[in-house]
Motif scaffolding. Structure first.
Motif, PDB file in Angstrom:
ATOM      1  N   VAL A 154       0.896  -1.189  -0.091  1.00 12.23           N
ATOM      2  CA  VAL A 154       0.005   0.028  -0.088  1.00 12.23           C
ATOM      3  C   VAL A 154       0.850   1.242   0.115  1.00 12.23           C
ATOM      4  O   VAL A 154       2.196   1.255   0.408  1.00 12.23           O
ATOM      5  N   THR A 155       0.170   2.447  -0.502  1.00 14.16           N
ATOM      6  CA  THR A 155       0.781   3.681  -0.454  1.00 14.16           C
ATOM      7  C   THR A 155       0.509   4.215   0.965  1.00 14.16           C
ATOM      8  O   THR A 155      -0.485   4.168   1.410  1.00 14.16           O
ATOM      9  N   GLN A 156       1.223   5.435   1.087  1.00 12.09           N
ATOM     10  CA  GLN A 156       0.911   6.587   2.043  1.00 12.09           C
ATOM     11  C   GLN A 156      -0.372   7.105   1.798  1.00 12.09           C
ATOM     12  O   GLN A 156      -1.272   7.516   2.737  1.00 12.09           O
ATOM     13  N   ASP A 173       6.178   5.331   6.157  1.00  7.94           N
ATOM     14  CA  ASP A 173       7.570   6.249   6.215  1.00  7.94           C
ATOM     15  C   ASP A 173       7.753   6.827   7.232  1.00  7.94           C
ATOM     16  O   ASP A 173       7.703   7.918   7.400  1.00  7.94           O
ATOM     17  N   ILE A 174       8.322   5.979   8.450  1.00  6.94           N
ATOM     18  CA  ILE A 174       8.252   6.549   9.873  1.00  6.94           C
ATOM     19  C   ILE A 174       9.705   7.606   9.672  1.00  6.94           C
ATOM     20  O   ILE A 174       9.447   8.687  10.518  1.00  6.94           O
ATOM     21  N   THR A 175      10.616   7.302   9.129  1.00  5.05           N
ATOM     22  CA  THR A 175      11.869   8.246   9.175  1.00  5.05           C
ATOM     23  C   THR A 175      11.475   9.634   8.625  1.00  5.05           C
ATOM     24  O   THR A 175      11.885  10.515   9.142  1.00  5.05           O
ATOM     25  N   SER A 176      10.725   9.450   7.452  1.00  7.14           N
ATOM     26  CA  SER A 176      10.237  10.882   7.021  1.00  7.14           C
ATOM     27  C   SER A 176       9.547  11.608   7.847  1.00  7.14           C
ATOM     28  O   SER A 176       9.540  12.740   8.140  1.00  7.14           O
ATOM     29  N   ILE A 177       8.530  10.936   8.466  1.00  6.38           N
ATOM     30  CA  ILE A 177       7.633  11.816   9.488  1.00  6.38           C
ATOM     31  C   ILE A 177       8.503  12.098  10.779  1.00  6.38           C
ATOM     32  O   ILE A 177       8.307  13.269  11.217  1.00  6.38           O
ATOM     33  N   ILE A 178       9.210  11.547  11.176  1.00  6.95           N
ATOM     34  CA  ILE A 178       9.984  11.829  12.389  1.00  6.95           C
ATOM     35  C   ILE A 178      10.982  12.940  11.973  1.00  6.95           C
ATOM     36  O   ILE A 178      10.915  14.287  12.675  1.00  6.95           O
ATOM     37  N   ASN A 179      11.779  13.156  10.633  1.00  7.03           N
ATOM     38  CA  ASN A 179      12.251  14.221  10.303  1.00  7.03           C
ATOM     39  C   ASN A 179      11.436  15.362   9.844  1.00  7.03           C
ATOM     40  O   ASN A 179      11.942  16.717  10.249  1.00  7.03           O
ATOM     41  N   HIS A 180      10.145  15.118   9.530  1.00  2.00           N
ATOM     42  CA  HIS A 180       9.366  16.222   9.325  1.00  2.00           C
ATOM     43  C   HIS A 180       8.815  16.885  10.603  1.00  2.00           C
ATOM     44  O   HIS A 180       8.812  18.171  10.683  1.00  2.00           O
TER      45      HIS A 180
END
Length: 749
Positions: free
Chosen positions: A395-397, A520-527
């Motif tokens: 699945v996609t985000q 995409d957990i890493t992207s959300i943490i960096n965001h």
């Protein structure tokens, strides 16, 4: 260890499908079931037996069944597979009747042949005789002995392909001939037992192979080459690279072995292998070409006077008499072997450390709402680098955003979570708020609750004296509830759409039961780091994967359409440490859910740091804990499916509670053949369809039953008691109401 790919198992099934009827309701005895051949025979049998509903069984003799089952827990609870502990030389004959025997123990092992030739001789010769003695006591219909092309002796260079009628010299004064001579004598034993005791033996003279489970660190040249490529090392050939070999892919090998067992002539040898030969230098180059940057080095110069060495079978006899064929060329064989042996290549990379390789732990299947944005299943995998466990979903985000925006169950105050409307949910949120209070001195800090649902945690923080609160949720209804009932700011948005120029900066961001839902957990943490003030903090809380096994609320309940990441304290530390956060605190907590059962969560608070370095940690406990969870879940699922299968077939079955467990049952064969009715109390589900069946409101059960009787299966184990009382109270006539089946009785206290 992961299992053979479905396409390979389907290949074996499709090529042998017409042979299996004679095996129906019969029993097979297998030696060598944990080796290269055995793994393929065992997994293909399990797949074919289930697919064709043969009701057959297989018993595997092995010296260490516990070790094998720890690597392949999939076989642990399969009723068609039995394991007995014993040595091939002196095993106790098992009770019962066996109709087919496959003696596949003692595969080629150069180290054993050179280092312990006497043990090699004893194992092959005396082991074969022991199995033959067992066979003559059985109502045996076929006996397959896996011999070797080594019985032919050294193949002369002018003979390009060895036939079943060939025989070449063997140096009997050389201890290295132990393997070849022992296989010859074992074949002789087979012929004697056929002649004297009518044991219906067939002989497979096996040559060289490649495929999943091939030992890469033994004397098999192609395995060594593939191991070099996996390790990104140059391939070094110590010889001159001129010996000719051929390689049959393991799926074809399995087809040929089953065909010989079920169709072969008694007391007849069949060559098993590919007849397409290549010199080893060519084989090495083919492997290298599939691995950019890998070179091939040949250390020995070719001697033009030296006769060519060959080990290639003539397979015209088995092709003509049994109808088998070679289906995979060498390049495809190399690709499939390397892909499998280098590790599971997930669609998703690890969202903690970014690794591209993982181990498959469980294949989960669903049957979902028509038009549901999620897919119908995925592999649960474990990262090979950091051991993080996650769903390898396609699945996609955007799919997930649509789900939580349009199909969110958290809007329903009666069954959803996050609003504090039940005593259990309020207590959970209160405990989270207390953890924040204990680690935050200033109650005026600006706090953002991301994924606030109906604002229950914000309400608890407000009651503790925190004053600067903001909520964000993808569901507009949840946002409106938060605004009106908590009296704070709230906005509809996905996590990825948040911008500091609109919302401003925060001192604390709460991710309570959020990260298990995000791809995409890493992207959300960096965001989110960009939304934090200097030294800003994150509070995070998720289900505790390390303790799933302690309380099971339904079979593999935690592997579902929503929870796609499975956290522990170690994976929290890895995630935040790798993304520039220092740990303030981590801990485990037990909360209660609606059924008054325990539910284990893990939490942590992490502070944003500049120039923070972190060394990744292996999550040492998670592998065994997840396997324990899977094992217990499968036992529970088996009991439930057996009960459902006994229901009266002429009546429709109605499911009450169209949630995660129902999705799994609907994908199960036990519900594939009957007429189904679906009921649910969740208003967001009512009106949807699954496979064309409409989901009806729970309060319509009485009217529907009066139209057509059905058996009611409660698939919400957590709410089973309340649902049962509700249904029973709606029927005044106790003699005219549906039989109700529930499964909470199988859950451990």
């Amino acid at each position: 260890m992961k299992l053979i790919e479905a396409e390979d198992l389907n290949h074996v099934l499709n090529k042998t499908k017409d042979l299996w009827e004679i095996v129906r309701n019969k029993s097979i005895f297998l030696t060598g079931g944990t080796g290269f051949f055995g793994k393929w025979l065992l997994q293909s049998f399990a797949y074919i037996n289930e697919t064709l509903n043969l009701n057959s069984t297989i018993t595997v003799l092995t010296r260490d069944p516990d070790k094998f089952l720890s690597q392949f827990p999939y076989h642990q609870n399969q009723p068609s597979i039995n394991f007995i502990k014993g040595d091939i030389l002196n095993f106790d004959f098992p009770q019962g009747n066996y109709h087919y025997i496959i003696h596949a123990a003692t595969e080629a092992d150069a180290a054993l042949n050179q280092g312990q030739p006497l043990l090699m001789v004893d194992t092959i010769i005396n082991g074969t005789r022991r199995v033959l003695d067992f066979a003559k006591l059985q109502p045996i219909e076929s006996f397959l002995f896996t011999s070797s092309g080594a019985v032919y002796g050294r193949q002369p260079s002018h003979i390009t392909h060895a036939k079943e009628t060939d025989s070449f010299p063997v140096d009997i004064n050389n201890p290295n001939s132990a393997y070849a001579e022992s296989k010859r004598l074992a074949e002789l034993y087979c012929s004697i037992y056929f002649s004297n005791y009518k044991v219906p033996v067939k002989i497979a003279r096996c040559f060289a192979f490649a495929g999943p489970y091939l030992p890469l660190d033994k004397h098999f040249a192609i395995g060594n080459f593939i191991l070099n490529a996996i390790r990104k090392e140059d391939i070094i050939i110590k010889g001159d690279g001129t010996p000719f070999r051929s390689y049959l892919y393991a799926a074809d090998l399995t087809v040929w072995l089953w065909t010989i067992l079920l169709k072969g002539e008694n007391n007849t040898p069949y060559n098993v292998g590919s007849d397409e030969g290549f010199d080893l230098k060519t084989v090495a180059n083919m492997v290298a070409e599939l691995s950019p940057g890998i070179n091939v080095q040949v250390l020995t110069k070719t001697d033009p006077c030296k006769p060519l060495e060959r080990y290639i079978p003539d397979v015209s006899f088995i092709k003509e008499s049994l109808g088998v064929q070679v289906s995979f060329d060498l390049k495809e064989t190399i690709v499939k072997t390397k892909t499998f042996m280098q590790g599971y290549k997930p669609f998703r990379t690890c969202c903690i450390c970014g690794s591209n390789y993982a181990t498959s732990l469980y294949d989960i299947r669903f049957k979902l709402f028509d038009g549901h944005p999620m897919k119908d299943g995925y592999e649960v995998v474990e990262c090979e680098q950091c051991n993080f466990v996650y769903a390898d979903t396609h699945v996609t985000q955007n799919d997930l955003d649509i789900y939580y925006k349009e199909l969110s169950k958290y809007e329903d105050k009666t069954i959803g979570t996050g609003g504090g409307y039940t005593p259990e949910d309020k207590d959970r949120l209160h405990k989270a708020a207390i953890s924040i209070k204990e680690n935050v001195d200033d109650k005026s800090i600006r706090i953002l609750d991301l994924g606030c649902a109906n604002g229950g945690l914000l309400k608890e923080l407000k009651e503790l004296g925190f004053t600067n609160l903001v909520g964000v949720d993808p569901s507009l209804n949840c946002v409106n509830t938060t605004i009106h009932e908590v009296g704070c700011e709230a906005f509809q948005s996905s996590a990825f759409d948040l911008r500091d120029d609109k919302l401003g900066k925060f001192d604390l961001i709460i991710l309570s039961h959020v990260l298990e839902h995000i791809l995409d957990i890493t992207s959300i943490i960096n965001h989110l780091k960009s939304l934090l003030n200097k030294n800003g903090m994150v509070y995070v809380e998720c289900p505790n994967a390390e303790n799933y096994y302690k309380v099971i609320h339904a079979p593999v309940q935690e592997f579902n359409t929503e929870h796609i990441n499975h956290f522990t304290k170690v994976s929290f530390q890895n995630l935040f440490g790798l993304n520039g956060f220092d740990k303030i605190v981590t801990g485990n907590r037990v909360i209660k859910i609606a059924s008054q059962q325990d539910y284990n969560v893990v939490y942590g608070i992490f502070r944003k740091k500049e120039d923070f370095s972190y060394q990744i940690k292996k999550d040492e406990k998670i592998h065994e804990r997840i396997l324990d969870y899977i094992k217990e879940s499968e036992l529970l699922l088996k009991a439930i499916e057996e009960e459902i299968s006994k229901l009266i077939s002429y009546k429709p079955i109605a499911l009450y509670g169209v949630g995660q467990f129902a999705f799994k049952l609907l994908a199960s064969p036990v519900l594939n053949n009957g007429r189904l009715k679906l009921f649910d109390n969740n208003t967001s589900n009512v009106g949807k369809t699954i496979n064309g069946a409409h989901i009806l409101a729970g309060n319509t059960i009485k009217n529907e039953f009066l139209k057509e009787e059905f058996t009611l299966v409660i698939t919400s184990l957590i709410h089973e008691e309340g649902i049962r009382k509700q249904i029973q109270s709606s029927f005044q006539d106790q003699n005219n109401r549906p039989a109700i089946i529930g499964f909470k009785k199988y859950l451990k206290d």
